[in-house]
Design a protein around this motif. Structure first.
Motif, PDB file in Angstrom:
ATOM      1  N   GLU A 175     -69.983   2.969  25.672  1.00 58.59           N
ATOM      2  CA  GLU A 175     -69.875   1.544  26.002  1.00 58.59           C
ATOM      3  C   GLU A 175     -69.260   1.393  27.383  1.00 58.59           C
ATOM      4  O   GLU A 175     -68.287   2.056  27.708  1.00 58.59           O
ATOM      5  CB  GLU A 175     -69.006   0.830  24.961  1.00 58.59           C
ATOM      6  CG  GLU A 175     -68.891  -0.657  25.143  1.00 58.59           C
ATOM      7  CD  GLU A 175     -67.985  -1.308  24.099  1.00 58.59           C
ATOM      8  OE1 GLU A 175     -66.744  -1.234  24.291  1.00 58.59           O
ATOM      9  OE2 GLU A 175     -68.493  -1.840  23.103  1.00 58.59           O
ATOM     10  N   ALA A 176     -69.860   0.524  28.192  1.00 57.40           N
ATOM     11  CA  ALA A 176     -69.357   0.251  29.528  1.00 57.40           C
ATOM     12  C   ALA A 176     -69.131  -1.254  29.695  1.00 57.40           C
ATOM     13  O   ALA A 176     -69.729  -2.068  28.981  1.00 57.40           O
ATOM     14  CB  ALA A 176     -70.331   0.764  30.584  1.00 57.40           C
ATOM     15  N   THR A 177     -68.279  -1.595  30.614  1.00 55.06           N
ATOM     16  CA  THR A 177     -67.993  -3.004  30.870  1.00 55.06           C
ATOM     17  C   THR A 177     -68.073  -3.297  32.364  1.00 55.06           C
ATOM     18  O   THR A 177     -67.856  -2.416  33.193  1.00 55.06           O
ATOM     19  CB  THR A 177     -66.591  -3.400  30.372  1.00 55.06           C
ATOM     20  OG1 THR A 177     -65.603  -2.670  31.129  1.00 55.06           O
ATOM     21  CG2 THR A 177     -66.422  -3.103  28.892  1.00 55.06           C
ATOM     22  N   LYS A 178     -68.425  -4.549  32.655  1.00 53.83           N
ATOM     23  CA  LYS A 178     -68.336  -5.075  34.009  1.00 53.83           C
ATOM     24  C   LYS A 178     -67.457  -6.325  33.947  1.00 53.83           C
ATOM     25  O   LYS A 178     -67.742  -7.252  33.182  1.00 53.83           O
ATOM     26  CB  LYS A 178     -69.704  -5.428  34.563  1.00 53.83           C
ATOM     27  CG  LYS A 178     -70.537  -4.228  34.967  1.00 53.83           C
ATOM     28  CD  LYS A 178     -71.839  -4.655  35.645  1.00 53.83           C
ATOM     29  CE  LYS A 178     -72.634  -3.442  36.117  1.00 53.83           C
ATOM     30  NZ  LYS A 178     -73.907  -3.851  36.784  1.00 53.83           N
ATOM     31  N   VAL A 179     -66.408  -6.310  34.725  1.00 49.24           N
ATOM     32  CA  VAL A 179     -65.444  -7.414  34.712  1.00 49.24           C
ATOM     33  C   VAL A 179     -65.535  -8.168  36.032  1.00 49.24           C
ATOM     34  O   VAL A 179     -65.474  -7.564  37.103  1.00 49.24           O
ATOM     35  CB  VAL A 179     -64.010  -6.891  34.484  1.00 49.24           C
ATOM     36  CG1 VAL A 179     -63.017  -8.061  34.499  1.00 49.24           C
ATOM     37  CG2 VAL A 179     -63.921  -6.131  33.165  1.00 49.24           C
ATOM     38  N   ARG A 180     -65.686  -9.480  35.920  1.00 48.36           N
ATOM     39  CA  ARG A 180     -65.733 -10.326  37.112  1.00 48.36           C
ATOM     40  C   ARG A 180     -64.670 -11.417  36.983  1.00 48.36           C
ATOM     41  O   ARG A 180     -64.597 -12.109  35.963  1.00 48.36           O
ATOM     42  CB  ARG A 180     -67.112 -10.956  37.259  1.00 48.36           C
ATOM     43  CG  ARG A 180     -67.279 -11.803  38.525  1.00 48.36           C
ATOM     44  CD  ARG A 180     -68.722 -12.192  38.731  1.00 48.36           C
ATOM     45  NE  ARG A 180     -69.152 -13.192  37.790  1.00 48.36           N
ATOM     46  CZ  ARG A 180     -69.185 -14.519  38.051  1.00 48.36           C
ATOM     47  NH1 ARG A 180     -68.799 -14.971  39.240  1.00 48.36           N
ATOM     48  NH2 ARG A 180     -69.610 -15.373  37.151  1.00 48.36           N
ATOM     49  N   VAL A 181     -63.835 -11.530  37.989  1.00 45.20           N
ATOM     50  CA  VAL A 181     -62.779 -12.550  38.014  1.00 45.20           C
ATOM     51  C   VAL A 181     -63.115 -13.572  39.106  1.00 45.20           C
ATOM     52  O   VAL A 181     -63.375 -13.179  40.256  1.00 45.20           O
ATOM     53  CB  VAL A 181     -61.401 -11.920  38.284  1.00 45.20           C
ATOM     54  CG1 VAL A 181     -60.323 -13.011  38.318  1.00 45.20           C
ATOM     55  CG2 VAL A 181     -61.073 -10.877  37.211  1.00 45.20           C
ATOM     56  N   TYR A 182     -63.117 -14.846  38.750  1.00 48.31           N
ATOM     57  CA  TYR A 182     -63.433 -15.886  39.730  1.00 48.31           C
ATOM     58  C   TYR A 182     -62.632 -17.146  39.425  1.00 48.31           C
ATOM     59  O   TYR A 182     -62.082 -17.311  38.319  1.00 48.31           O
ATOM     60  CB  TYR A 182     -64.934 -16.181  39.742  1.00 48.31           C
ATOM     61  CG  TYR A 182     -65.485 -16.661  38.411  1.00 48.31           C
ATOM     62  CD1 TYR A 182     -65.596 -18.037  38.143  1.00 48.31           C
ATOM     63  CD2 TYR A 182     -65.896 -15.749  37.431  1.00 48.31           C
ATOM     64  CE1 TYR A 182     -66.100 -18.477  36.930  1.00 48.31           C
ATOM     65  CE2 TYR A 182     -66.387 -16.182  36.224  1.00 48.31           C
ATOM     66  CZ  TYR A 182     -66.498 -17.548  35.977  1.00 48.31           C
ATOM     67  OH  TYR A 182     -66.987 -17.992  34.773  1.00 48.31           O
ATOM     68  N   LEU A 270     -70.683  16.203  34.120  1.00 51.03           N
ATOM     69  CA  LEU A 270     -71.796  15.949  35.037  1.00 51.03           C
ATOM     70  C   LEU A 270     -72.569  14.696  34.629  1.00 51.03           C
ATOM     71  O   LEU A 270     -72.931  13.866  35.474  1.00 51.03           O
ATOM     72  CB  LEU A 270     -72.736  17.159  35.069  1.00 51.03           C
ATOM     73  CG  LEU A 270     -72.210  18.422  35.742  1.00 51.03           C
ATOM     74  CD1 LEU A 270     -73.194  19.582  35.544  1.00 51.03           C
ATOM     75  CD2 LEU A 270     -71.975  18.193  37.230  1.00 51.03           C
ATOM     76  N   LEU A 271     -72.812  14.554  33.341  1.00 49.72           N
ATOM     77  CA  LEU A 271     -73.533  13.368  32.861  1.00 49.72           C
ATOM     78  C   LEU A 271     -72.679  12.121  33.005  1.00 49.72           C
ATOM     79  O   LEU A 271     -73.185  11.055  33.383  1.00 49.72           O
ATOM     80  CB  LEU A 271     -73.950  13.574  31.402  1.00 49.72           C
ATOM     81  CG  LEU A 271     -74.982  14.679  31.152  1.00 49.72           C
ATOM     82  CD1 LEU A 271     -75.164  14.905  29.653  1.00 49.72           C
ATOM     83  CD2 LEU A 271     -76.309  14.330  31.805  1.00 49.72           C
ATOM     84  N   ARG A 272     -71.396  12.256  32.705  1.00 56.27           N
ATOM     85  CA  ARG A 272     -70.494  11.097  32.815  1.00 56.27           C
ATOM     86  C   ARG A 272     -70.436  10.584  34.248  1.00 56.27           C
ATOM     87  O   ARG A 272     -70.351   9.368  34.489  1.00 56.27           O
ATOM     88  CB  ARG A 272     -69.104  11.504  32.325  1.00 56.27           C
ATOM     89  CG  ARG A 272     -67.970  10.527  32.628  1.00 56.27           C
ATOM     90  CD  ARG A 272     -68.163   9.194  31.923  1.00 56.27           C
ATOM     91  NE  ARG A 272     -67.059   8.296  32.199  1.00 56.27           N
ATOM     92  CZ  ARG A 272     -66.960   7.570  33.302  1.00 56.27           C
ATOM     93  NH1 ARG A 272     -67.884   7.651  34.247  1.00 56.27           N
ATOM     94  NH2 ARG A 272     -65.936   6.754  33.476  1.00 56.27           N
ATOM     95  N   GLU A 273     -70.470  11.500  35.225  1.00 59.03           N
ATOM     96  CA  GLU A 273     -70.361  11.093  36.627  1.00 59.03           C
ATOM     97  C   GLU A 273     -71.569  10.300  37.116  1.00 59.03           C
ATOM     98  O   GLU A 273     -71.502   9.656  38.165  1.00 59.03           O
ATOM     99  CB  GLU A 273     -70.169  12.337  37.500  1.00 59.03           C
ATOM    100  CG  GLU A 273     -68.804  12.998  37.321  1.00 59.03           C
ATOM    101  CD  GLU A 273     -68.713  14.330  38.037  1.00 59.03           C
ATOM    102  OE1 GLU A 273     -69.726  14.729  38.668  1.00 59.03           O
ATOM    103  OE2 GLU A 273     -67.650  14.979  37.979  1.00 59.03           O
ATOM    104  N   ILE A 283     -66.956   6.914  26.552  1.00 59.01           N
ATOM    105  CA  ILE A 283     -67.968   7.749  25.919  1.00 59.01           C
ATOM    106  C   ILE A 283     -67.694   7.820  24.417  1.00 59.01           C
ATOM    107  O   ILE A 283     -66.604   8.173  23.980  1.00 59.01           O
ATOM    108  CB  ILE A 283     -67.974   9.162  26.533  1.00 59.01           C
ATOM    109  CG1 ILE A 283     -68.294   9.097  28.023  1.00 59.01           C
ATOM    110  CG2 ILE A 283     -68.983  10.056  25.807  1.00 59.01           C
ATOM    111  CD1 ILE A 283     -69.641   8.507  28.342  1.00 59.01           C
ATOM    112  N   GLN A 284     -68.705   7.482  23.630  1.00 63.76           N
ATOM    113  CA  GLN A 284     -68.558   7.483  22.176  1.00 63.76           C
ATOM    114  C   GLN A 284     -69.320   8.621  21.511  1.00 63.76           C
ATOM    115  O   GLN A 284     -69.052   8.968  20.361  1.00 63.76           O
ATOM    116  CB  GLN A 284     -69.050   6.141  21.626  1.00 63.76           C
ATOM    117  CG  GLN A 284     -68.247   4.945  22.135  1.00 63.76           C
ATOM    118  CD  GLN A 284     -68.880   3.614  21.773  1.00 63.76           C
ATOM    119  OE1 GLN A 284     -70.096   3.457  21.900  1.00 63.76           O
ATOM    120  NE2 GLN A 284     -68.070   2.672  21.330  1.00 63.76           N
ATOM    121  N   HIS A 285     -70.273   9.189  22.232  1.00 65.56           N
ATOM    122  CA  HIS A 285     -71.084  10.256  21.652  1.00 65.56           C
ATOM    123  C   HIS A 285     -71.449  11.248  22.748  1.00 65.56           C
ATOM    124  O   HIS A 285     -71.808  10.869  23.858  1.00 65.56           O
ATOM    125  CB  HIS A 285     -72.368   9.685  21.028  1.00 65.56           C
ATOM    126  CG  HIS A 285     -73.368  10.744  20.651  1.00 65.56           C
ATOM    127  ND1 HIS A 285     -73.216  11.572  19.562  1.00 65.56           N
ATOM    128  CD2 HIS A 285     -74.541  11.126  21.240  1.00 65.56           C
ATOM    129  CE1 HIS A 285     -74.245  12.399  19.490  1.00 65.56           C
ATOM    130  NE2 HIS A 285     -75.054  12.150  20.494  1.00 65.56           N
TER     131      HIS A 285
END
Length: 359
Positions: A175-182, A270-273, A283-285
């Motif tokens: 799972e990944a997140t993108k955080v935007r503050v405005y 390597l894959l994570r990068e 990373i969950q799996h």
């Protein structure tokens, strides 16, 4: 018991391999020979010897590979059980693990001949100089730590290693997140978007090392890496002249788990990068499969130094090719008190534990 002695081409004296010049030198007539000259002389002597043998005897000799299996000398320490192997130009005056002076020679019982070896690049003089300079940066060491009598125990050893080559397939997901503050007006907003991420890939790994000795500290051997494997050359007993060599007591199956963990971890990294552009990634799996695994038995150069202090044995090691040093340091209570003055008992107790250092 038959042993190998590499004779001087000129006077017949024993030849010793010199790390600084990468040549063989006779200490009697001071003659110096290159690798090509030594090999040519050995091959000529071998041919002359084989020409006097019957066909049946010659076939038996080739099958047994007498250069390594029958012409070497093995030593067993009665105290700790360490097994080392060398030719008869080396004086085994003490066990480099426990300092036990009683060493009993016996026939070497090796199953395999090493395929490759990296010759020593640092001779005893340079190794001692590097070790002393390293110790000067450690003010809490016991006073006699680098005394002449102790430094005489600095021993050049060819340590058994397995080098693994393999291909791997891997995948990671998480799972990944993108955080935007405005800000709008007087209100500040934080927007978080969630994404499912997945990466798949293939990679090849070459010469992943694992030492094949139960007596050697695995952590120490790992810290001494990396070696420059471009210096690997075909194994010859002549490189052991003037040094010790230990026979492996863990085969490729015994160390495979250690190596596979390293490869899986690196493949996952390597894959994570490749997952970029996100505020956070979890990373969950992870799944990495190894295939086409091949192991090569080699000998790598290590300078080893052991020190006994207050009932404990401390082991230090230096990469015989690069000079990198690692070891667990003993700490002198008296010198520590003088150095730090009045310090709390709790802090001093922590310092007394020592630790693993490298240079």
């Amino acid at each position: 018991m038959e042993v190998v002695v590499y004779k001087c081409i000129n006077c017949g004296g024993p030849l010793v391999f010199k790390a600084d010049t990468q040549n063989w030198i006779c200490d009697y007539c001071l003659s110096e020979f290159t690798e090509q000259e030594v090999k040519a002389f050995i091959n000529n002597e071998q041919s002359n010897y084989e020409s006097t043998m019957s066909g049946e005897s010659l076939q038996e000799k080739k099958q047994l590979d007498q250069e390594f299996e029958e012409k070497a000398v093995g030593f067993i320490c009665n105290s700790c059980g360490a097994e080392i192997v060398t030719d008869d130009t080396t004086a085994a005056t003490f066990c480099y693990y426990c300092h036990n002076p009683t060493i009993i020679p016996r026939r070497l019982e090796g199953e395999f001949r090493p395929k490759k070896v990296i010759p020593f690049k640092l001779d005893r003089e340079k190794a001692t100089e590097r070790f002393v300079n390293w110790c000067k940066r450690k003010p809490l060491l016991p006073k006699y730590f680098t005394s002449t009598s102790q430094l005489e125990k600095l021993t050049g050893i060819y340590v058994p290693f397995w080098l693994f080559d393999c291909n791997s397939n891997g995948e990671v997901a998480g799972e990944a997140t993108k955080v935007r503050v405005y800000t709008r007006g007087d209100t500040r907003y934080t927007e978080t978007r969630f994404y499912h991420v997945k990466r798949e890939g293939k990679a090849g790994f070459k010469a992943v090392p694992a030492d094949g000795s139960k007596k050697m500290d695995d952590e120490l051997m790992t810290i001494l890496e990396p070696y420059d494997y471009q210096d690997l050359t075909d194994f010859s007993m002549s490189y052991l002249s003037g040094y010790l060599a230990e026979k492996y007591d863990m085969d490729q199956n015994d160390v495979y788990g250690r190596v596979s963990d390293v490869i899986r971890k690196n493949m996952g990294s390597l894959l994570r990068e490749t997952i970029q552009g996100y505020s956070s990634v979890r990373i969950q799996h992870s799944n990495v499969q190894l295939k086409e695994v091949d192991a090569t038995y080699v000998l790598l150069p290590v300078w080893v130094f052991t020190y006994q202090f207050k009932g404990k044995t401390y082991l230090f090691a230096m990469n015989g090719q690069t000079g990198k040093i690692a070891g667990r340091l003993p700490i002198s209570m008296g010198r520590a008190a003088s150095w730090f003055g009045m310090i709390s008992g709790a802090t001093f107790a922590v310092l007394s534990l020592g630790g693993l250092f490298l240079w």
